[in-house]
Scaffold this motif. Structure first.
Motif, PDB file in Angstrom:
ATOM      1  N   ALA A 110      -0.058   1.028   8.322  1.00  0.00           N
ATOM      2  CA  ALA A 110       0.287   0.999   6.904  1.00  0.00           C
ATOM      3  C   ALA A 110      -0.835   0.433   6.047  1.00  0.00           C
ATOM      4  N   ASP A 111      -1.719  -0.358   6.674  1.00  0.00           N
ATOM      5  CA  ASP A 111      -2.820  -0.958   5.918  1.00  0.00           C
ATOM      6  C   ASP A 111      -3.847   0.071   5.472  1.00  0.00           C
ATOM      7  N   LEU A 112      -3.820   1.258   6.052  1.00  0.00           N
ATOM      8  CA  LEU A 112      -4.761   2.291   5.627  1.00  0.00           C
ATOM      9  C   LEU A 112      -4.575   2.643   4.154  1.00  0.00           C
ATOM     10  N   PHE A 113      -3.333   2.509   3.671  1.00  0.00           N
ATOM     11  CA  PHE A 113      -3.075   2.845   2.266  1.00  0.00           C
ATOM     12  C   PHE A 113      -3.683   1.820   1.307  1.00  0.00           C
ATOM     13  N   ASP A 114      -4.081   0.669   1.807  1.00  0.00           N
ATOM     14  CA  ASP A 114      -4.637  -0.375   0.951  1.00  0.00           C
ATOM     15  C   ASP A 114      -6.161  -0.363   0.920  1.00  0.00           C
ATOM     16  N   LEU A 115      -6.776   0.595   1.590  1.00  0.00           N
ATOM     17  CA  LEU A 115      -8.231   0.605   1.702  1.00  0.00           C
ATOM     18  C   LEU A 115      -8.892   1.362   0.560  1.00  0.00           C
ATOM     19  N   ALA A 116     -10.072   0.909   0.188  1.00  0.00           N
ATOM     20  CA  ALA A 116     -10.906   1.588  -0.800  1.00  0.00           C
ATOM     21  C   ALA A 116     -12.352   1.480  -0.354  1.00  0.00           C
ATOM     22  N   MET A 117     -13.185   2.391  -0.834  1.00  0.00           N
ATOM     23  CA  MET A 117     -14.608   2.352  -0.502  1.00  0.00           C
ATOM     24  C   MET A 117     -15.411   2.919  -1.662  1.00  0.00           C
ATOM     25  N   ALA A 118     -16.664   2.505  -1.756  1.00  0.00           N
ATOM     26  CA  ALA A 118     -17.565   2.977  -2.803  1.00  0.00           C
ATOM     27  C   ALA A 118     -18.395   4.140  -2.280  1.00  0.00           C
ATOM     28  N   TYR A 137     -20.339   4.687 -10.271  1.00  0.00           N
ATOM     29  CA  TYR A 137     -20.091   5.009  -8.864  1.00  0.00           C
ATOM     30  C   TYR A 137     -18.688   5.576  -8.699  1.00  0.00           C
ATOM     31  N   VAL A 138     -18.460   6.202  -7.554  1.00  0.00           N
ATOM     32  CA  VAL A 138     -17.157   6.775  -7.234  1.00  0.00           C
ATOM     33  C   VAL A 138     -16.387   5.783  -6.374  1.00  0.00           C
ATOM     34  N   ARG A 139     -15.241   5.383  -6.866  1.00  0.00           N
ATOM     35  CA  ARG A 139     -14.351   4.515  -6.092  1.00  0.00           C
ATOM     36  C   ARG A 139     -13.312   5.404  -5.423  1.00  0.00           C
ATOM     37  N   ARG A 140     -13.326   5.401  -4.109  1.00  0.00           N
ATOM     38  CA  ARG A 140     -12.391   6.227  -3.341  1.00  0.00           C
ATOM     39  C   ARG A 140     -11.337   5.311  -2.731  1.00  0.00           C
ATOM     40  N   SER A 141     -10.079   5.566  -3.062  1.00  0.00           N
ATOM     41  CA  SER A 141      -8.994   4.697  -2.595  1.00  0.00           C
ATOM     42  C   SER A 141      -7.829   5.543  -2.111  1.00  0.00           C
ATOM     43  N   MET A 158       1.409   7.428  -2.545  1.00  0.00           N
ATOM     44  CA  MET A 158       2.353   8.425  -3.052  1.00  0.00           C
ATOM     45  C   MET A 158       1.902   9.848  -2.724  1.00  0.00           C
ATOM     46  N   SER A 159       0.605  10.115  -2.829  1.00  0.00           N
ATOM     47  CA  SER A 159       0.100  11.456  -2.532  1.00  0.00           C
ATOM     48  C   SER A 159      -0.414  11.579  -1.100  1.00  0.00           C
ATOM     49  N   ASP A 160      -0.505  10.441  -0.378  1.00  0.00           N
ATOM     50  CA  ASP A 160      -0.978  10.419   1.004  1.00  0.00           C
ATOM     51  C   ASP A 160      -2.365  11.059   1.112  1.00  0.00           C
ATOM     52  N   ARG A 161      -3.255  10.667   0.222  1.00  0.00           N
ATOM     53  CA  ARG A 161      -4.625  11.159   0.286  1.00  0.00           C
ATOM     54  C   ARG A 161      -5.542  10.182  -0.426  1.00  0.00           C
ATOM     55  N   MET A 162      -6.821  10.392  -0.249  1.00  0.00           N
ATOM     56  CA  MET A 162      -7.805   9.550  -0.915  1.00  0.00           C
ATOM     57  C   MET A 162      -8.094  10.123  -2.294  1.00  0.00           C
ATOM     58  N   LYS A 163      -8.014   9.277  -3.312  1.00  0.00           N
ATOM     59  CA  LYS A 163      -8.292   9.695  -4.681  1.00  0.00           C
ATOM     60  C   LYS A 163      -9.640   9.143  -5.108  1.00  0.00           C
ATOM     61  N   SER A 164     -10.288   9.836  -6.033  1.00  0.00           N
ATOM     62  CA  SER A 164     -11.619   9.462  -6.490  1.00  0.00           C
ATOM     63  C   SER A 164     -11.613   9.187  -7.986  1.00  0.00           C
ATOM     64  N   ALA A 165     -12.197   8.068  -8.368  1.00  0.00           N
ATOM     65  CA  ALA A 165     -12.350   7.704  -9.772  1.00  0.00           C
ATOM     66  C   ALA A 165     -13.767   7.197  -9.984  1.00  0.00           C
ATOM     67  N   ILE A 166     -14.256   7.276 -11.220  1.00  0.00           N
ATOM     68  CA  ILE A 166     -15.596   6.796 -11.545  1.00  0.00           C
ATOM     69  C   ILE A 166     -15.481   5.478 -12.296  1.00  0.00           C
ATOM     70  N   TRP A 167     -16.219   4.486 -11.811  1.00  0.00           N
ATOM     71  CA  TRP A 167     -16.252   3.163 -12.433  1.00  0.00           C
ATOM     72  C   TRP A 167     -17.685   2.838 -12.837  1.00  0.00           C
ATOM     73  N   LEU A 168     -17.811   1.968 -13.826  1.00  0.00           N
ATOM     74  CA  LEU A 168     -19.106   1.543 -14.336  1.00  0.00           C
ATOM     75  C   LEU A 168     -19.303   0.057 -14.063  1.00  0.00           C
ATOM     76  N   ILE A 169     -20.484  -0.311 -13.553  1.00  0.00           N
ATOM     77  CA  ILE A 169     -20.820  -1.705 -13.285  1.00  0.00           C
ATOM     78  C   ILE A 169     -21.984  -2.122 -14.179  1.00  0.00           C
TER      79      ILE A 169
END
Length: 679
Positions: free
Chosen positions: A20-28, A42-46, A50-61
């Motif tokens: 179940a911890d796989l759903f809490d993971l994210a990577m850059a 950068y792309v934050r992949r988490s 709910m969708s049972d997949r990795m989603k991608s968003a763009i964040w700015l640092i």
């Protein structure tokens, strides 16, 4: 019983890593630093439960304050961020409106507009030097071959069958894509303020890959195989110069080999690119070349450097090229001078995936030489890091909550001398959390795929789950692995599987010699090339109590003729076609050893695998059943070869099934010793 009621019954938090911890993971991924070095997109992949997949968003640092701001991906996915030359705008691809389209965001105003309404996803974005245009590649579909037609007297509301499917390509299906729709990848350009895109290349060839503009904006450079025999000779390609105004094309290179990934120097005088001479081996290092913009004066900068450069880009002064490379299971960024000198500028790159500890990662460089990259450890998925003048700073902490509550498995490196010829083999042992020195634990030998790939000290959910269940996990790099030089990788050329088996047995023996692995509780698994070796190993020895072969090749004849690489597997891996030398195919097929197998073996495959097709796994399962060997067949619904662990629930379930299979055959193992090691 609800999850909340289960949680209330616990006496404390569950410290062990669970599925179940796989759903809490994210990577850059894909960090893009602005020219002035002030910001990184950068792309934050988490993973999304709910969708049972990795989603991608763009964040700015903000690189000075480390402050993070979300830019895109709150609705749909967003990826491929690319800065405009002046750093005032950011182009990216988003599915916000349901399909993948090209967007541009004005950074000062915070406004974003959609530039395109495309029928397919755009790729390889490249800003023109003046910032007025964006080039990209996209699949352009065509009708394909037509043969006859169904009767035209279909009554109204009649329920007729689907029309015939007709294919005439050599590779007519591709892993992760399915059956290929007719069409070709082409290059387009669109105004950075919107408008109708203009197609720049045409013809029955695929044009794409990294695109690079000349400084004056008149020419685009790209790598492509535009030969008539591109289907049967895919390991070829030239660097092409495309006149943006007229569409005129000129080939700048001409050799038997894949010249690709051109990058134009800041002053436009030189073009750097990657390539090699094709001598029909299954693996070759790329070399880094530079040439004049007309294709003359070609020089190889890495002829004496025994590594494989990738993701190349020029420094701002035009005096050197940055490149990513792997060395002994780890990934670095090097600055390669025009004189061939090499100096590392960043190390510790990570990001080859989440399920297994592959090498990988990505980087970009500012005009001042700041290197933004994805870096991680065996206990930490990829974060955004910044290297400046020899110092490295981690800018993100995407999994801090998980690390705070979970006891992640420690990893240590071991080495062994192969019993075959004494060459040194590297491996990494993932130990059960709380492992007590001097205690022996059951060992899982987990073999990487490729086989031209490498494991290293990188985060891996499979290994963490196995270790949390009380197993030590051995991730090794036998001969054939990359990052140890070209000769090491080619020790298995036309001889795979073979002596790599002895390398793996030698490092298993080393884990036993160190007092960690219990020699009476050995297990083996691996995927793709690791599945090949798993099946080969149990045909050679009965040392392992159970095995799980994942997406394997079992019969090289059927593999060569049913996979999505028919032009490669025969001539490059075996050295002939099946009808030319059937003995060579059979001698390298694990199916030839099935008569020796006594090890209980689980067979696992994705139901839409076109790289090592489902029929490979099914052959092996049937052969084992006919022989009376304990076995079961596990299919991962909807999973391709490359997307085998893409859905978190399936990745967790697959690891759980393998653990259950191994636990079933741990007879004679002392549970108290496992418990002591796991506390």
């Amino acid at each position: 019983m609800s999850a909340s009621s289960i949680g209330s019954m616990r006496t404390g938090p569950d410290r062990m890593f669970k599925g179940a911890d796989l759903f809490d993971l994210a990577m850059a991924a894909d960090p893009q630093i602005s020219a002035d070095g002030r910001h990184i997109a950068y792309v934050r992949r988490s993973n999304d439960i709910m969708s049972d997949r990795m989603k991608s968003a763009i964040w700015l640092i903000d690189t000075e304050t480390s402050e993070e701001t979300p830019l895109a991906g709150q609705n749909g996915d967003a990826f491929s961020p690319r800065w405009s030359p002046d750093g005032k705008r950011l182009a990216y691809v988003s599915t916000q409106d349901g399909t993948a389209q090209l967007w541009v965001r004005w950074m000062d105003e915070g406004e974003a507009i959609r530039l395109t309404g495309l029928p397919a996803s755009p790729g390889t974005l490249a800003w023109s030097p003046d910032g007025r245009s964006i080039a990209y590649s996209m699949l352009v579909k065509d009708e394909g071959l037509k043969l006859g037609a169904a009767p035209d007297q279909k009554p109204e509301e009649a329920q007729w069958a689907e029309p015939l499917e007709i294919y005439d390509l050599l590779t007519y299906r591709a892993d992760g894509e399915g059956y290929i729709e007719p069409g070709y990848e082409k290059i387009f350009v669109v105004a950075a303020t919107g408008g109708a895109p203009r197609q720049l290349t045409f013809g029955p060839y695929h044009d794409g890959g990294p695109l690079s503009w000349s400084p004056d904006g008149t020419t685009l450079y790209f790598g492509a195989n535009r030969q008539p025999d591109w289907q049967t000779d895919p390991v070829d390609g030239e660097i092409w110069a495309l006149d943006v105004a007229s569409g005129r094309l000129a080939a700048l290179t001409n050799r038997d080999g894949p010249d690709q990934a051109p990058s134009v120097s800041p002053d436009g005088r030189l073009i750097a690119y990657l390539g090699f001479d094709d001598v029909r081996r299954a693996y070759e290092h790329h070399d880094l070349y530079v040439m004049n913009r007309d294709g003359s004066g070609i020089r190889n900068l890495t002829a004496e450097w025994d590594y494989d450069p990738g993701n190349i880009m020029w420094d701002a002064a035009g005096r050197a090229i940055y490149a990513q490379y792997d060395v002994r299971g780890e990934t670095r960024v090097a600055r390669i001078g025009l004189d061939g000198s090499v100096r590392d500028v960043a190390e510790g790159l990570s990001g080859g995936g989440l399920d297994r500890p592959y090498t990988g990662g990505s980087f970009s460089v500012s005009d001042k030489g700041l290197v933004a990259f994805t870096g991680g450890t065996s206990a930490r998925p990829a974060e955004v890091q910044l290297a400046r003048g020899g110092n490295t700073r981690t800018l993100t902490d995407l999994n801090s909550t998980l690390r705070a509550v979970k006891a992640l498995a420690p990893v240590r490196k071991i080495t062994a001398s192969s019993s075959h010829d004494g060459i040194e083999i590297d491996g990494w042992l993932t130990l059960p959390p709380g492992y007590r020195e001097g205690s022996r634990v059951p060992l899982i030998l987990e073999i990487h795929g490729g086989p031209f790939a490498a494991y290293g000290p990188h985060f891996a959910t499979d290994n963490q789950l196995y270790a949390a269940a009380g197993y030590a996990v051995l991730s090794a790099n036998p001969r054939g692995s990359t990052s140890y030089g070209e000769a090491f990788a080619n020790r298995i050329d036309k001889a795979y599987p073979g002596d790599d088996y002895l390398d793996l047995m030698s490092i298993v023996d080393r884990a036993i010699e160190l007092g960690i692995a219990d020699p009476d509780a050995l297990f083996v698994t691996g995927g793709s090339g690791g599945g090949v070796l798993t099946s080969w190993i149990i045909g050679k020895t009965n040392r392992f109590k159970a095995a799980a072969t994942q997406k394997p090749v079992i019969n090289w004849t059927t593999q060569a003729l049913t996979s999505d690489g028919p032009a490669v597997f025969g001539p490059y891996w075996i050295g002939s076609q099946p009808w030319e030398d059937p003995v060579a195919y059979w001698e390298r097929s694990p199916l030839s050893l099935v008569g020796n197998v006594a090890t209980p073996t689980l067979v696992v495959v994705g139901s839409e695998d076109y790289r090592t097709p489902v029929s490979e796994a099914e052959q092996y399962y049937t052969a084992l059943r006919l022989r009376g060997v304990p076995t079961a067949l596990v299919k991962v619904p909807g999973a391709s070869h490359g997307g085998f662990a893409a859905r978190p629930s399936q990745s967790a379930a697959k690891a759980s099934a393998i653990l259950a299979w191994f636990d079933k055959y741990r007879l004679g193992w002392a549970p108290s010793a496992v418990g002591a090691a796991s506390q």
